[in-house]
Design a protein around this motif. Structure first.
Motif, PDB file in Angstrom:
ATOM      1  N   THR A 233       2.136  -5.431  -0.666  1.00  0.00           N
ATOM      2  CA  THR A 233       1.905  -6.434   0.371  1.00  0.00           C
ATOM      3  C   THR A 233       3.229  -6.879   0.972  1.00  0.00           C
ATOM      4  OG1 THR A 233      -0.045  -7.235  -0.810  1.00  0.00           O
ATOM      5  CG2 THR A 233       0.853  -8.660   0.909  1.00  0.00           C
ATOM      6  N   GLY A 234       3.293  -6.803   2.290  1.00  0.00           N
ATOM      7  CA  GLY A 234       4.455  -7.292   3.009  1.00  0.00           C
ATOM      8  C   GLY A 234       4.073  -8.447   3.913  1.00  0.00           C
ATOM      9  N   THR A 235       4.896  -9.471   3.955  1.00  0.00           N
ATOM     10  CA  THR A 235       4.644 -10.635   4.815  1.00  0.00           C
ATOM     11  C   THR A 235       5.799 -10.796   5.788  1.00  0.00           C
ATOM     12  OG1 THR A 235       5.692 -12.159   3.239  1.00  0.00           O
ATOM     13  CG2 THR A 235       3.311 -11.795   3.016  1.00  0.00           C
ATOM     14  N   HIS A 236       5.498 -11.355   6.950  1.00  0.00           N
ATOM     15  CA  HIS A 236       6.548 -11.566   7.952  1.00  0.00           C
ATOM     16  C   HIS A 236       6.199 -12.766   8.817  1.00  0.00           C
ATOM     17  CE1 HIS A 236       9.914 -10.599  10.490  1.00  0.00           C
ATOM     18  NE2 HIS A 236       9.127 -10.646  11.572  1.00  0.00           N
ATOM     19  N   LYS A 237       7.183 -13.621   9.028  1.00  0.00           N
ATOM     20  CA  LYS A 237       7.030 -14.778   9.902  1.00  0.00           C
ATOM     21  C   LYS A 237       7.771 -14.481  11.197  1.00  0.00           C
ATOM     22  CE  LYS A 237       7.203 -19.815   9.788  1.00  0.00           C
ATOM     23  NZ  LYS A 237       7.551 -21.002   8.956  1.00  0.00           N
TER      24      LYS A 237
ATOM     25  N   SER B 146      11.981 -10.979  -0.848  1.00  0.00           N
ATOM     26  CA  SER B 146      11.210 -12.206  -0.642  1.00  0.00           C
ATOM     27  C   SER B 146       9.954 -11.954   0.169  1.00  0.00           C
ATOM     28  CB  SER B 146      12.083 -13.253   0.061  1.00  0.00           C
ATOM     29  OG  SER B 146      12.520 -12.757   1.332  1.00  0.00           O
ATOM     30  N   TRP B 147       9.947 -10.895   0.979  1.00  0.00           N
ATOM     31  CA  TRP B 147       8.808 -10.613   1.855  1.00  0.00           C
ATOM     32  C   TRP B 147       7.904  -9.496   1.324  1.00  0.00           C
ATOM     33  CZ3 TRP B 147       8.563  -5.585   3.534  1.00  0.00           C
ATOM     34  CH2 TRP B 147       9.741  -4.835   3.424  1.00  0.00           C
ATOM     35  N   LEU B 148       8.254  -8.936   0.157  1.00  0.00           N
ATOM     36  CA  LEU B 148       7.518  -7.774  -0.341  1.00  0.00           C
ATOM     37  C   LEU B 148       7.029  -8.033  -1.762  1.00  0.00           C
ATOM     38  CD1 LEU B 148       6.662  -4.839   0.218  1.00  0.00           C
ATOM     39  CD2 LEU B 148       8.829  -4.113  -0.803  1.00  0.00           C
ATOM     40  N   ASN B 149       5.752  -7.696  -1.993  1.00  0.00           N
ATOM     41  CA  ASN B 149       5.146  -7.880  -3.307  1.00  0.00           C
ATOM     42  C   ASN B 149       4.395  -6.612  -3.706  1.00  0.00           C
ATOM     43  OD1 ASN B 149       2.666  -8.698  -5.068  1.00  0.00           O
ATOM     44  ND2 ASN B 149       4.094 -10.399  -5.295  1.00  0.00           N
TER      45      ASN B 149
ATOM     46  N   SER C  71       0.585 -10.610   7.482  1.00  0.00           N
ATOM     47  CA  SER C  71       0.797  -9.843   6.253  1.00  0.00           C
ATOM     48  C   SER C  71       0.007  -8.542   6.344  1.00  0.00           C
ATOM     49  CB  SER C  71       0.353 -10.634   5.016  1.00  0.00           C
ATOM     50  OG  SER C  71      -1.048 -10.803   5.011  1.00  0.00           O
TER      51      SER C  71
ATOM     52  N   LYS D 176       8.587  -8.097  -7.279  1.00  0.00           N
ATOM     53  CA  LYS D 176       8.942  -8.635  -5.970  1.00  0.00           C
ATOM     54  C   LYS D 176      10.370  -8.206  -5.643  1.00  0.00           C
ATOM     55  CE  LYS D 176       8.235 -12.971  -3.446  1.00  0.00           C
ATOM     56  NZ  LYS D 176       7.042 -12.522  -2.726  1.00  0.00           N
TER      57      LYS D 176
ATOM     58  N   GLN E 209       2.581 -15.656  12.166  1.00  0.00           N
ATOM     59  CA  GLN E 209       2.968 -14.944  10.960  1.00  0.00           C
ATOM     60  C   GLN E 209       1.853 -13.992  10.553  1.00  0.00           C
ATOM     61  OE1 GLN E 209       3.641 -17.775   7.839  1.00  0.00           O
ATOM     62  NE2 GLN E 209       1.700 -18.826   8.146  1.00  0.00           N
TER      63      GLN E 209
END
Length: 973
Positions: free
Chosen positions: A459-463, A397-400, A471, A394, A469
């Motif tokens: 995997t990227g997530t964004h709010k 915080s937004w990328l896995n 991903s 990781k 939100q």
């Protein structure tokens, strides 16, 4: 120095005393507002700290809190969070209200991705591990029967190691694999079903590898039923997937569980027999067709003889001038006791006078079954390793980033033994002259499979804001599957040299290389998964995947397939009320491709075989070698099969989650089927591999669960599901009306245009337009149809299940019924019993009666009712030994008690002082009872001679199914 130590010790004790003085213990009980029952497992925390505890099985808790703590927070999935002040008395009781809006049930989806169920746009059913072990079935796949709507699960014999077929929504492929993909902890595993024997007519069921999984190791199973649910797994998941999550260690106190079971088995269903007539057959009739003479034939195995009289008489072989004496009547438990080898009249290999190797038992067409059980064997030994390694990084915080490497490898070594013997009859009356002889054989089958799977997922997530939100996952998959099959046997003609030594070195002549096959296939894929969420109530998912397969032509080995699904939790926009707790609608459209097996692009070669009138010659012949082209012409222009699915459904909960409903409507269209279609022999081939055909499946699946009664000591739940699937073969290729899936010469299981997949096709008794059997006006025997007829499918009209769970204090009772209706199956058991005159339908009056519900045709072709003064009678012995194959196709409908269990969990106070945390004892059973259609007086319709293949509903004297029952004890330390 001593004074300094003493002062230091005093200071330390004062500090400890001060520390304890700053903490205090708070106790209490947490209950549910709806029914006042205690809630176990509730999280109890001090706000703003890491201090926490949980309620026990009685809803009670105890927690040490700082002196300055003023409140406790109580939270549990499915209930609203409550904060309560801490009073002066140190007791805090809390009441939680059910809140389906806070429910966040998590399910394991494709690629081991955990998602809230409310966000899914497709059907997904989760079965907990504790439900799999209730009935005590050693097969995890068999334990899923009745628990997954949309699934048609066939347990065959229900014996340990037997095959299990799991098909979702009717099956999409005519000639390919229709079983659901099995995935264990994110790694797809092999579920091959390689049936032993030359064909399904002489089959040996060695099971399928999905049954290698121990149910006790399973945490839960999620059924990803449609292509949309399993799209990320690629072509091999075109039939859906069973996502199995195994048990793993949990954070906290270590626990040890010990369980033991004792299981007993018996045959579930034996054929009904006639108990009125004995050995022999009629030899004469009078002018009215009444039987006047019988011959008590000591050689043939017919039971078309005279009616039983109960009188003592001689029968069977004469050994040493003595025949056995028995009453001429039906013998109690004759099936079990008649064939025992404990006397010379049934035995083999004894000496009579000075002559060795005599046999007493005589069967015109078979050996004594106890002799077969003792001397013939089919053994297999499977050694398997399955595992995976997961690496997660990781960087933000937004990328896995996740990399997963898995392997599934096993070897299946089979030993097939046929003894060598030469016995001459001991009978001295001259009735039995046939020697029982066999050259014997020994065959080793070695099957090996190794699958390597690699996935890299980023995997990227964004709010975007408080409401919106999303991903995005990008992934790469590499899969390689290697197989090897080697079948080697002693010489096919001359067998063994020395009896009893089962080794290839004992071959009487050159060793027979039956099969030597190696294959390797590789698939490379790129995929993407986009998820968007609005206010945690409106969800959208879109996937895309492109595969490159080594089994397809180089210039056409790439195929792309997308999917899109959406769900809307509409209860979020409704005002809260007491009767409606939760509501969601969902829908999806998905497309998935499926490649083919290796070596379908080219025409292969094998050892040459020359057929003759009385046998065949297989090369090499002496020193002369020969190869011949396969009878199937390869196709270098193959395209992948393609399945497109449409699905819409809803999930709803009522009365504070006391009643739950899950309803789905679907349609699947599968085209570009890869089939070996018959071709004219003038081409030099019998079949050619082509893309042809379309199969449609549409239907609905419904699941219901409700709590009828819920009090402090008593809880009663009901659950059930219903599946209705309509299968139709829409088209094949021009000029081809049907494709043969299985069967034998005279009865075929086919895919026929306009019919459901798996239709039975055979000549049967002719009927008029009212369904009455047409008989010959002279003999009274049924007339055969002029050509084969379509007689129904092995696909059931509907599948259903109904179960209940009752808890009273420490007692738990669970029972589940499952139902299949409208399916057909072919029964050779029926055919053989009719031939020899032992089935119940061959009993009753055997002459002087017309065929039931029959007519004969007059000169103008009109039906004349065959009854009364104009009746034409028939002789059963002239009819039943020569049935048309279609007459043996039987209604396969049934109702079963699939599982039942009763257990008691002791309270801790009942084993106080013992090193147990929990103790449970119980009794259980599976496949316990069956009720079949009236016309099925023979076998369990689930048995099948072709294992888990597409050749279903085929009882060619298959292994009978068994019931299992027993007791168990489970202890936690």
């Amino acid at each position: 120095m001593k004074k300094l130590l003493l002062v230091s010790l005093c200071i330390l004790m004062l500090c400890v005393t001060q520390t304890f003085a700053q903490n205090r213990t708070i106790t209490g009980t947490v209950t549910a507002k709806e029914d006042g029952l205690p809630i176990p497992g509730v999280s109890v925390t001090v706000p703003g700290t890491t201090i926490g505890s949980q309620t026990n099985g009685d809803g009670k808790f105890s927690i040490n809190v700082p002196q300055n703590a003023t409140s406790l927070q109580f939270s549990f999935i499915g209930y609203g969070t409550v904060t309560s002040p801490i009073g002066a008395n140190g007791v805090v009781n809390a009441t939680l209200s059910s809140d389906m809006r806070d429910l966040a049930e998590v399910v394991v989806t494709a690629n081991q991705i955990r998602r809230e169920k409310r966000s899914l746009g497709y059907a997904a059913t989760t079965v907990q591990g504790e439900d799999l072990v209730k009935g005590g079935n050693p097969s995890a796949l068999n334990s899923l029967v009745g628990r997954i709507p949309g699934a048609n699960i066939t347990t065959t014999s229900n014996a340990p190691g037997a095959s299990t077929r799991v098909v979702f929504r009717g099956g999409s492929s005519i000639n390919g694999n229709n079983n659901a993909l099995i995935v264990v902890d994110g790694i797809p595993i092999d579920n091959s079903s390689v049936v032993g024997g030359a064909s399904s007519l002489t089959s040996i069921d060695f099971g399928n590898r999905g049954n290698d999984i121990d149910p006790d190791d399973i945490e839960n199973v999620t059924a990803l039923i449609g292509p949309a649910a399993a799209a990320l797994y690629g072509s091999r998941a075109s039939n859906g997937a069973l996502q199995i999550t195994t048990k793993s260690g949990q954070k906290g106190k270590a626990q040890v569980s010990f369980s033991t079971s004792n299981i007993f088995s018996s045959i579930l269903k034996l054929p009904d027999l006639q108990n009125e007539y004995g050995q022999g057959y009629y030899t004469a009739t009078d002018d009215d067709g009444n039987i006047t003479e019988y011959y008590n034939d000591p050689v043939e195995n017919w039971s078309w003889g005279a009616p039983f009289t109960g009188e003592m008489q001689e029968w069977g072989q004469s050994i040493g001038g003595v025949r056995q004496m028995k009453p001429y009547s039906a013998q109690p438990d004759n099936v079990r006791n008649f064939f025992k080898l404990n006397n010379k009249y049934n035995g083999y290999g004894f000496t009579q006078g000075d002559v060795p190797n005599k046999y007493g038992y005589y069967g015109s067409y078979s050996l004594n079954p106890y002799f077969v059980l003792k001397n013939f064997s089919n053994n297999n030994n499977v050694e398997r390793i399955t595992g995976n390694v997961n690496l997660t990084y990781k960087p933000a915080s937004w990328l896995n980033i996740t990399e997963r490497i898995g392997i599934d490898t096993y070897s299946d070594r089979r030993r097939l033994i046929v003894p060598k013997y030469n016995y001459t009859p001991a009978d001295d009356a001259g009735n039995y002259a046939l020697a029982q002889t066999s050259n014997g054989s020994y065959q080793i089958d070695q099957l090996g499979v190794t699958e390597l799977v690699h996935d890299l997922m980023v995997t990227g997530t964004h709010k975007f804001n408080e409401d919106f939100q999303g991903s995005l996952m990008l992934g790469n998959n590499i899969r390689q599957r290697s197989t090897n099959t080697n079948r080697t046997a002693t010489n096919a003609s001359t067998g063994l040299v020395v009896p009893g030594w089962y080794n290839l070195q004992n071959s009487n002549g050159p060793i027979n290389i039956v099969q030597d096959f190696i294959s390797r296939r590789r698939l490379f894929a790129l995929y993407a998964d986009l998820n968007l969420s609005y206010k945690n109530m409106l969800f959208l998912e879109a996937t895309a995947r492109n595969d490159w397969s080594s089994t397809l032509p180089i210039n056409n080995n790439s195929f792309f397939y997308p999917s899109v699904s959406t769900s809307f939790v509409f209860s979020e926009v409704l005002k809260p009320n007491d009767w409606f707790s939760y509501g969601k609608i969902r829908g999806s459209i998905a497309q998935v491709g499926q490649d083919t097996d290796p070596y379908q692009l080219l025409t292969t070669f094998s050892r040459g075989t020359v057929l003759a009138n009385f046998g065949s010659t297989t090369f090499p012949f002496g020193s002369v070698a020969a190869l011949m082209a396969s009878t199937t012409l390869g196709n270098p222009n193959l395209k992948p099969e393609q399945t497109t699915s449409y699905e819409i459904g809803t999930e709803m909960a009522f009365f504070n989650n006391r009643l739950n409903l899950d309803l789905t409507f679907y349609k699947n269209i599968s085209k570009n089927q890869i089939l070996p279609i018959p071709t004219p022999n003038s081409t030099g081939y019998s079949f050619s591999v082509v893309n042809a055909g379309r199969v449609d499946n549409k239907g609905l699946q419904l699941a219901l669960r409700g709590t009828v009664v819920k009090t402090k000591d008593f809880n009663w739940d009901l659950y059930g599901n219903f599946t209705r699937n309509i299968s139709k073969v829409v088209e094949l290729m021009p000029g081809v009306d049907q494709f043969v899936i299985g069967g034998f010469n005279g009865m075929s299981i086919v895919a026929a245009v306009g019919k459901p997949l798996g239709e039975f096709y055979a000549v049967t008794n002719a009927t008029d337009d009212q369904g009455r059997t047409i008989v010959d006006s002279g003999s009274g025997l049924p007339v055969a149809t002029s050509e084969a007829q379509y007689l129904g499918s092995y696909q059931p009209k509907y599948i259903a299940a109904l179960g209940t769970t009752v808890n009273y204090k420490g007692f738990t009772f669970d029972v589940m019924f499952d139902i299949k209706q409208g399916n057909k199956f072919y029964s050779r058991t029926k055919d053989i019993m009719a031939f020899v005159g032992t089935s119940a339908e061959t009993g009753g009056p055997r002459f002087g009666q017309p065929f039931p519900n029959s007519v004969y045709l007059d000169d103008d072709g009109n039906s004349v009712v065959n009854s009364g003064a104009n009746a034409v009678n028939y002789l059963k012995q002239d009819y039943f030994p020569d049935l048309n194959p279609g007459v043996n196709i039987v209604d396969g409908s049934y109702v079963k008690v699939r599982t039942a269990s009763l257990s008691y969990q002791f309270k801790k106070s009942q084993f106080k002082g013992l090193p147990f945390n929990a103790l449970t004892v119980g009794v259980f059973g599976n496949n316990l009872f069956i009720w079949t259609a009236k016309e099925n007086k023979y076998v369990d319709p689930e048995i099948n001679s072709a294992g888990a293949t597409n050749e279903q509903g085929f009882d060619f004297t298959a292994m009978p199914s068994i019931r299992n029952y027993g007791f168990n004890v489970k202890v936690n330390f």
